[in-house]
Design an enzyme around this catalytic site. Sequence first.
Site, short mmCIF file in Angstrom:
data_model
loop_
_atom_site.label_atom_id
_atom_site.label_comp_id
_atom_site.label_asym_id
_atom_site.label_seq_id
_atom_site.Cartn_x
_atom_site.Cartn_y
_atom_site.Cartn_z
N SER A 284 0.94 -1.16 0.08
CA SER A 284 0.05 0.15 -0.08
C SER A 284 0.74 1.27 -0.15
O SER A 284 2.12 1.36 0.32
CB SER A 284 -0.89 0.14 1.12
OG SER A 284 -0.25 0.09 2.41
N LYS A 285 0.38 2.32 -0.40
CA LYS A 285 0.89 3.63 -0.51
C LYS A 285 1.53 4.14 0.72
O LYS A 285 2.59 4.72 0.73
CB LYS A 285 -0.41 4.51 -1.04
CG LYS A 285 -0.08 5.72 -1.97
CD LYS A 285 -1.38 6.32 -2.03
CE LYS A 285 -1.24 7.30 -3.48
NZ LYS A 285 -2.75 7.87 -3.48
N ARG A 286 0.78 3.76 1.86
CA ARG A 286 1.27 4.36 3.04
C ARG A 286 2.53 3.87 3.50
O ARG A 286 3.45 4.33 4.22
CB ARG A 286 0.08 4.25 4.15
CG ARG A 286 -0.71 5.40 4.04
CD ARG A 286 -0.38 6.59 4.65
NE ARG A 286 -0.84 7.86 3.97
CZ ARG A 286 -0.10 8.46 3.05
NH1 ARG A 286 1.45 8.01 2.93
NH2 ARG A 286 -0.38 9.61 2.37
N LYS A 287 2.69 2.49 3.11
CA LYS A 287 3.88 1.76 3.69
C LYS A 287 4.86 1.48 2.69
O LYS A 287 6.09 1.01 2.90
CB LYS A 287 3.55 0.50 4.16
CG LYS A 287 2.51 0.59 5.37
CD LYS A 287 1.88 -0.45 5.88
CE LYS A 287 0.85 -0.23 6.92
NZ LYS A 287 0.06 -1.54 7.55
N ASN A 288 4.62 1.99 1.42
CA ASN A 288 5.70 1.62 0.33
C ASN A 288 5.46 2.64 -0.85
O ASN A 288 4.31 2.75 -1.03
CB ASN A 288 5.44 0.23 -0.31
CG ASN A 288 6.67 -0.65 0.36
OD1 ASN A 288 7.73 -0.45 0.05
ND2 ASN A 288 6.30 -1.65 0.71
#
Length: 478
Positions: free
Chosen positions: A255-259
């Site tokens: 996901s965007k938030r983590k990668n």
Amino acid sequence: MPVVTRIAPSPTGDPHVGTAYIGLFNHALAAQARHRGEEGRFILRIEDTDRGRYVADSERRIFEMMEWLGLTPDESPLQGGPHGPYRQSERLDLYGDAARQLVASGHAYYAFETPEELAALREAAQKEGRVIQVPSRDLTPAQAQARVDAGEAAVIRLKVPREGQTVVHDLLRDPITFQNREIDDKVLLKADGYPTYHLANVVDDRRMGVTHVVRAEEWIPSTPIHVLLYRAFGWPEPVWAHMPLLRNADRSKISKRKNPTSVEWYLDQGFLPEAMLNFLATMGWTHPEGREIFDLAEFQRVFRLEDVTLGGPVFSLDKLRWMNGKYLREVLSEEEVAGRLHAYLAGQGHSLPLDDSFRAVVRMMIPRMDVFSEFLEKTPYFWSEEYPVTEKAQKLLEEGRPFLADLAARLKTLPAFDQTVIEAALRAFAEERGLKPGKVMQPLRAAVAGTSESPGLFEMLEALGQERVVARLERAAR
RNA sequence: GGCCCCAUCGUCUAACGGUUAGGACACUACCCUUUCAAGGUAGCGAUACGGGUUCGAAUCCCGUUGGGGUCACCA
């Protein structure tokens, strides 16, 4: 056997690394068929049936991502093709007709429940631990038709058998069994006349001749619906293969938030498409000879879908960076790296001349960077006199204070300024002073680069040139 | 929670009933060396657990545990 594959992203945002990942395998499968002399096509179809989430330039950016990676589709909205149009929003008639056909054959029905009613129904169903049951299912065809004719808003739902089971023959996990009583009557055609994913997907795959559906694992739960749909239409099923999901470090779906998930980010950072592809290929698959570095052609030569492993691979930026560096050092030639880096920098708004001096710096930096974005960060002193000086360099400068002026004078008199001459001069200078060479070289490095971390001193001095080196030394000596 | 998928070093993975469980990234040490890298060598480090089946199980079966996905008129 003909192989027709596709990716079917929805244009809702940034071009996603997961789309590239799945695209790689679909692209390879089609290419392999062509190499065998059989029909092989790879289609990019845009699933834009959700007007609410539509992002205007997303479609173009997805296409550009595929091109950048060298996974250009054979058919797409931008190129066209014999099975178009390739945007679902332009194929609406097809879905309406298909849905009504299923109503006529008794495989689907009109449903009139409002969102509020459905919410209540769903809550009740949840409490009883069963799947939602839609009252409209029990209407007679005549009753339903009458309400539709009267202009009442309706959706069309699939009439899922109440009994029995549906088996998905997934190439990688065969068989996957679902109890029909646990599958609800999915909406096929929305009240606005747009199809849902399930209908559009099946109808399009059929019309476009798709033979292999290779998609992410998250689609497994909806696959029995698709199987039921194929059967309701009387069409043969494609080969199903559900790839593992790319994961964050905590193993959740990437996901965007983590990668960084936008492929554009990787492009901006100066990753090479070859490395990106190579890395993606090793997510869930290994080269049979254990090779770590291989290109697309090699991948296509040896890839087999059956060899895909199913544990969700954690996307490791560290390894990607290493691999990118490997390409810089061992796959591409110096000249290629220089050319690509130059183009990258131009794209970032830096116009440096692609000349021998640039090439010399590139040569020195190749073992010292993994991605292009590091290049200017690590070499400010090559491009300007306004380079930063680190604390550690400051200290080294102090240590060199006693001899820096003399050293400047010495270097100034050198008849030539190449590595050999420089090295000899420096060693001689150190010996005269009774210093170890390093004691002279470190302050000198700090003076010309502002840092204690740099390429080899002699080659760096040569690249900088006598004039700049002497001037910086004189300035530092003051 | 229901349903479904999955399970070898921290991470990516090899093994397809018989190996001292191999390689790569990361990490550590050493070598090289003018710094930093790169490169080389070595080291650390795994079959989730419990039952079966078998002469023999990381491999096959069952269970447990753990992780993930999915449950929309989104895809």
